[in-house]
Design a protein around this motif. Sequence first.
Motif, mmCIF file in Angstrom:
data_model
loop_
_atom_site.group_PDB
_atom_site.id
_atom_site.type_symbol
_atom_site.label_atom_id
_atom_site.label_comp_id
_atom_site.label_asym_id
_atom_site.label_seq_id
_atom_site.Cartn_x
_atom_site.Cartn_y
_atom_site.Cartn_z
ATOM 1 N N LEU A 1 5.468 -88.256 24.790
ATOM 2 C CA LEU A 1 5.323 -87.139 25.730
ATOM 3 C C LEU A 1 5.927 -87.475 27.085
ATOM 4 O O LEU A 1 6.546 -86.616 27.726
ATOM 5 N N LYS B 1 8.773 -85.242 28.776
ATOM 6 C CA LYS B 1 8.429 -84.591 30.039
ATOM 7 C C LYS B 1 9.559 -84.700 31.069
ATOM 8 O O LYS B 1 9.688 -83.853 31.955
ATOM 9 N N ILE C 1 6.237 -79.661 29.257
ATOM 10 C CA ILE C 1 5.419 -79.904 28.066
ATOM 11 C C ILE C 1 4.027 -79.331 28.293
ATOM 12 O O ILE C 1 3.427 -79.508 29.346
ATOM 13 N N CYS C 2 3.530 -78.665 27.276
ATOM 14 C CA CYS C 2 2.306 -77.873 27.431
ATOM 15 C C CYS C 2 1.527 -77.853 26.126
ATOM 16 O O CYS C 2 2.119 -77.788 25.044
ATOM 17 N N THR C 3 0.223 -77.903 26.190
ATOM 18 C CA THR C 3 -0.597 -77.724 24.999
ATOM 19 C C THR C 3 -0.549 -76.263 24.561
ATOM 20 O O THR C 3 -0.429 -75.358 25.386
ATOM 21 N N ALA D 1 -7.081 -84.960 27.680
ATOM 22 C CA ALA D 1 -5.885 -85.433 28.371
ATOM 23 C C ALA D 1 -6.223 -86.495 29.408
ATOM 24 O O ALA D 1 -5.525 -87.500 29.542
ATOM 25 N N TRP E 1 0.404 -83.869 30.361
ATOM 26 C CA TRP E 1 0.812 -82.469 30.288
ATOM 27 C C TRP E 1 1.242 -81.915 31.641
ATOM 28 O O TRP E 1 0.665 -82.242 32.663
ATOM 29 N N VAL F 1 -1.837 -76.929 30.674
ATOM 30 C CA VAL F 1 -2.779 -76.879 29.552
ATOM 31 C C VAL F 1 -3.041 -75.413 29.217
ATOM 32 O O VAL F 1 -3.593 -74.675 30.029
#
Length: 232
Positions: A109, A113, A118-120, A133, A140, A143
């Motif tokens: 990640l 990044k 980058i995202c859940t 996290a 992240w 979120v």
Amino acid sequence: MLPLPRVLVFDIFGTVVDWHGSIVQELQQRYPQVDGHAFALAWRAGYQPAMETVRSGGRGWVALDALHRDILDGLLPRFGLAHLGEPERVELNRVWHRLHPWPDSVAGLTRLKVRFTICTLSNGNLGLLTDMAKRAGLPWDCVLGAEVFRVYKPDPRVYLGAAGVFDAAPVELMMVAAHHDDLAAARACGLQTAYIERPLEFGVAQVKDVSPVGANGLHARDLLHLAELLGC
């Protein structure tokens, strides 16, 4: 050829974190008399049926923490833990907030990044995902979860809602997951897709078939390999 995505959105349970191994470890520490493997599988087996009660309109919106607790309360008598009091049940239910990342997750990640947002994009609720996290060091940028849209995946409103959050066309997002059904639903909404091999998602006694599916744009061994495929 599709353009590179702007945003990578990630499934979490099984893709980024090892839910099975984490629950087994916690059960061994707290209740060594319990078969942790069987308990973990049984708890997870209740996941889709519990969400379906919400999807079908059989019950109003509730966050995943509440669904996990309902499943847990039903499991405890089967595993000789009916005697657990409320504080013990609350603490055990929060194991989902403490899941361990796969060995490649943080490094993968971190590399991704640098080039991408980058995202859940999980069925987990925001408090659960944030706690996870923080504890696991997952870096992240954002979120998001079903709680934001008040519907559970694979409802199209989750995938399209994520695109809306970033004011992006669906094709500018790539869904990253270890589950072909999640990826198929995302692809039907216009997202790009990347499959991550997690053969041990259900433990060493139940190795998962991770064969490629041609419809997926990318197929990676892990998140570090995905970073390589995406030029990170």
